[in-house]
Design an enzyme around this catalytic site. Structure first.
Site, short mmCIF file in Angstrom:
data_model
loop_
_atom_site.label_atom_id
_atom_site.label_comp_id
_atom_site.label_asym_id
_atom_site.label_seq_id
_atom_site.Cartn_x
_atom_site.Cartn_y
_atom_site.Cartn_z
N ASP A 167 0.87 -1.19 0.00
CA ASP A 167 0.00 0.00 0.00
C ASP A 167 0.90 1.23 0.00
O ASP A 167 1.99 1.21 0.59
CB ASP A 167 -0.91 0.00 1.24
CG ASP A 167 -2.18 0.78 1.00
OD1 ASP A 167 -3.27 0.19 1.01
OD2 ASP A 167 -2.07 2.02 0.78
N ARG A 209 -20.04 3.59 4.92
CA ARG A 209 -20.19 4.20 3.61
C ARG A 209 -21.62 3.98 3.09
O ARG A 209 -22.12 2.86 3.09
CB ARG A 209 -19.16 3.61 2.63
CG ARG A 209 -17.79 4.21 2.86
CD ARG A 209 -16.74 3.57 1.99
NE ARG A 209 -16.39 2.24 2.44
CZ ARG A 209 -15.50 1.45 1.84
NH1 ARG A 209 -14.90 1.88 0.76
NH2 ARG A 209 -15.22 0.26 2.31
N ALA A 234 -36.78 -7.06 3.74
CA ALA A 234 -37.17 -5.65 3.57
C ALA A 234 -36.57 -4.87 4.73
O ALA A 234 -36.38 -5.38 5.83
CB ALA A 234 -38.68 -5.53 3.57
N GLY A 235 -36.23 -3.62 4.47
CA GLY A 235 -35.62 -2.82 5.53
C GLY A 235 -35.51 -1.37 5.11
O GLY A 235 -36.46 -0.82 4.54
N CYS A 268 -20.48 -0.97 -2.08
CA CYS A 268 -20.58 -1.77 -3.31
C CYS A 268 -21.88 -1.55 -4.08
O CYS A 268 -21.86 -1.02 -5.19
CB CYS A 268 -20.42 -3.25 -2.98
SG CYS A 268 -18.92 -3.55 -2.02
N ASN A 288 -24.05 -7.83 -8.63
CA ASN A 288 -24.41 -6.84 -7.61
C ASN A 288 -25.72 -6.14 -7.95
O ASN A 288 -26.55 -5.88 -7.07
CB ASN A 288 -23.28 -5.82 -7.43
CG ASN A 288 -22.27 -6.28 -6.39
OD1 ASN A 288 -22.37 -7.39 -5.88
ND2 ASN A 288 -21.30 -5.44 -6.08
N LYS A 340 -0.70 3.16 7.24
CA LYS A 340 -1.46 1.91 7.24
C LYS A 340 -0.52 0.70 7.31
O LYS A 340 -0.75 -0.25 8.07
CB LYS A 340 -2.26 1.85 5.92
CG LYS A 340 -3.62 1.25 6.05
CD LYS A 340 -4.34 1.52 4.75
CE LYS A 340 -5.62 0.79 4.65
NZ LYS A 340 -6.22 0.87 3.33
C1 UGA Z 1 -21.94 -6.95 -1.56
C2 UGA Z 1 -22.21 -8.33 -2.16
O1 UGA Z 1 -23.07 -9.07 -1.32
C3 UGA Z 1 -20.90 -9.10 -2.37
O2 UGA Z 1 -21.17 -10.32 -3.04
C4 UGA Z 1 -19.96 -8.25 -3.20
O3 UGA Z 1 -18.71 -8.88 -3.42
C5 UGA Z 1 -19.72 -6.93 -2.50
O4 UGA Z 1 -20.98 -6.26 -2.35
C6 UGA Z 1 -18.79 -6.12 -3.34
O5 UGA Z 1 -19.13 -5.77 -4.47
O6 UGA Z 1 -17.63 -5.89 -2.92
P1 UGA Z 1 -21.62 -6.00 0.93
O7 UGA Z 1 -21.80 -4.65 0.33
O8 UGA Z 1 -20.49 -6.23 1.85
O9 UGA Z 1 -21.45 -7.13 -0.24
O10 UGA Z 1 -22.93 -6.35 1.75
P2 UGA Z 1 -24.29 -7.17 1.63
O11 UGA Z 1 -24.32 -8.15 2.72
O12 UGA Z 1 -24.53 -7.66 0.27
O13 UGA Z 1 -25.34 -6.02 2.01
C7 UGA Z 1 -25.47 -4.84 1.25
C8 UGA Z 1 -26.58 -3.98 1.79
O14 UGA Z 1 -27.84 -4.57 1.53
C9 UGA Z 1 -26.54 -3.75 3.31
O15 UGA Z 1 -26.83 -2.40 3.57
C10 UGA Z 1 -27.65 -4.64 3.85
O16 UGA Z 1 -28.23 -4.14 5.02
C11 UGA Z 1 -28.65 -4.60 2.71
N1 UGA Z 1 -29.51 -5.79 2.64
C12 UGA Z 1 -28.99 -7.02 2.42
C13 UGA Z 1 -30.90 -5.64 2.77
O17 UGA Z 1 -31.40 -4.51 2.96
N2 UGA Z 1 -31.70 -6.74 2.67
C14 UGA Z 1 -31.19 -7.98 2.45
O18 UGA Z 1 -31.98 -8.95 2.37
C15 UGA Z 1 -29.81 -8.13 2.33
#
Ligand code: UGA
Length: 466
Positions: free
Chosen positions: A31, A333, A255-256, A263, A211, A36
């Site tokens: 890095d 983020r 749902a939320g 991402c 995604n 870091k």
């Molecule tokens: C996401 C993808 O799940 C990964 O496969 C991918 O590699 C990653 O992005 C990336 O591109 O680097 P991440 O952003 O860490 O991973 O988190 P998730 O667990 O997918 O959740 C994303 C958001 O969706 C969170 O805010 C979570 O609260 C929300 N979420 C998730 C919901 O509102 N409902 C759900 O049923 C699931």
């Protein structure tokens, strides 16, 4: 044992580096951020990622994992060089800022002394493999070197990144040089996962499409939740009922308050932007983003409605439970909590907040004079008129509702509980004396139906009818 260099020590780079070292490879994590690297050398992790500290410690001690800021040292002798630097959204725009990738490609090329495969791990716009290849070949100090570029998108979800690396659903590799892609595939063989080898553009697109699809599932269920609220159905049960259908699946249907993180918001926007630039208006992606943005507002609207209307938040005290964009991370983020806190502050409410690990991150956004940070859920709710459960931390399932109710103030109708993650059974929370609102639990309709059927002699439901 292969020699690997990973450029970038964010959560993708660190997890990739530590996990490859754990598979027996010799890994240099590089890095340009000196502070870091110093922290990492001292055994301190710059991010919270369960299980990563043990992996880093074990593999550093075994001499398989090292940290450096020196390209010459890191790249020398490396057979595989992963680019895992940040590709943020361009300020004020929708496209990806590729400057870190470009800088990494230039530095790798000037320091390379042997043939190698360069692997794009960061999420990059479709076509970036060509860009990296061009930069590398323009900057090679030894032009005769054989350097191939392979796209290997990551599918790690924060909080579960180590598990996701070690047990991937699939590994995707794309290149114009199939032999190079196959050499990278060998690194992943111990994980016994399906390996998809394809061309460069297709591999890059698989990442965006994956995604965007997951984000679409979330916006879909959030729209269904809004309809459920109006029609009297319970979205939790709807999602469960849908999820048994294997073509639909039961994942990403909670749902939320909408998706956040580094991402989904960035990648859906970038894919829509790529489509737009190519001359196609992305109707579905636009709707996914719009629903997601509006969804955060739902919590505030429900809260304000219960407390007496749009202006009712002035001088109220509100507890925010959870700040991270999801559980198991300190990352904020694009977190729904940010919009929610902003709106609460704008509306004149006093905000108290708690998160098991993200308070330090939050303090950089909201200093202590703007938000009162608390030690636990009950301390946060003390004297509050309402509470909003924002992040899906598992520990919130175990909230002692009676204790929570006792410390809150609320008027004669009781304090308000907005369950932004549908953790609780509405009837149970109401029984404790709260005015409860989940997301899409069908309450609005059920309440009005109860009103219409109020006379005692009328049965409120007819057997066999809904
Ligand atoms: C996401 C993808 O799940 C990964 O496969 C991918 O590699 C990653 O992005 C990336 O591109 O680097 P991440 O952003 O860490 O991973 O988190 P998730 O667990 O997918 O959740 C994303 C958001 O969706 C969170 O805010 C979570 O609260 C929300 N979420 C998730 C919901 O509102 N409902 C759900 O049923 C699931």
């Amino acid at each position: 044992m292969k020699n690997i260099c990973v450029v970038g020590t964010g959560y993708v780079g660190l997890v990739t580096g530590a996990c490859f070292a754990n598979l027996g490879n010799r890994v240099a994590c590089l890095d340009i951020d000196d502070a870091k690297i110093k922290r990492l050398r001292a055994g301190e992790l710059p991010i919270y990622e369960p299980g990563l500290d043990t992996l880093v410690e074990r593999n550093t001690r075994a001499g398989r994992l090292r940290f450096t800021t020196d390209y010459a040292e890191a790249v020398a002798g490396a057979d595989f060089i992963f680019i895992a630097v940040n590709t943020p959204t361009i300020a004020g725009g929708a496209g990806a800022d590729m400057s870190y990738v470009e800088a990494a490609a230039r530095s790798i090329a000037t320091h390379l002394r042997n043939d190698a495969v360069i692997i794009n791990k960061s999420t990059m716009p479709v076509g970036s493999g060509d860009l990296v290849s061009t930069i590398v070949h323009e900057h090679l100090t030894i032009p005769t070197l054989n350097v191939a570029v392979v796209s290997n998108p990551e599918f790690l979800s924060e909080g579960f990144a180590v598990r996701d690396f070690q047990h991937p659903d699939r590994v995707v590799l794309g290149s114009v040089d199939r032999a190079a892609a196959q050499r990278v595939a060998e690194l992943y063989l111990p994980l016994r996962a399906p390996i998809v080898i394809t061309d460069l553009y297709t591999a890059e697109m698989i990442k965006y499409a994956s995604n965007a699809f997951l984000a679409t599932k979330i916006s879909f269920i959030n729209e269904i939740a809004r309809i459920c609220d109006l029609l009297g159905a319970d979205v939790k049960e709807v999602a469960a009922g849908m999820g048994y259908d294997q073509r639909i699946g039961n994942k990403m249907l909670n749902a939320g308050l909408g998706y956040g993180g580094s991402c989904f918001p960035k990648d859906v926007k970038a894919l829509a932007h790529m489509a737009d630039e190519a001359g196609l208006h992305p109707q579905l992606l636009d709707a996914v983003m719009k629903i997601n943005q509006d969804q955060r507002r739902v919590a505030i609207e429900k809260l304000a409605m219960e407390l007496g209307g749009p202006d009712s938040l002035r001088d109220k005290t509100i507890a925010v439970l959870g700040l991270a964009f999801k559980d198991n991370t300190d990352d904020m983020r694009e977190a729904p909590a940010i919009d929610i806190i902003n709106w609460l502050i704008e509306a004149g409410a006093e905000v108290r907040a708690y998160d098991p690990v993200a308070v330090e991150t939050a303090q950089k956004l909201y200093p202590d004079w703007q938000v009162t940070y608390c030690e636990n859920e009950y301390d946060t709710a003390r004297g509050c008129d309402g509470v909003i459960l924002v992040t899906e931390w598992k520990q919130f399932h175990d909230l002692d509702l009676e204790r929570l109710h006792d410390v809150m103030r609320g008027d004669e109708k009781g304090p308000v509980f907005i369950d932004g993650r549908n953790f609780f059974d509405p009837a149970q929370v109401e029984q404790m004396g709260f005015r409860y609102h989940g997301i899409g639990r069908g309450k609005a309709r059920r309440k009005s139906v109860q009103h219409r059927t109020a006379p005692a002699e009328q049965p409120s439901t007819v057997p066999g009818e809904r």
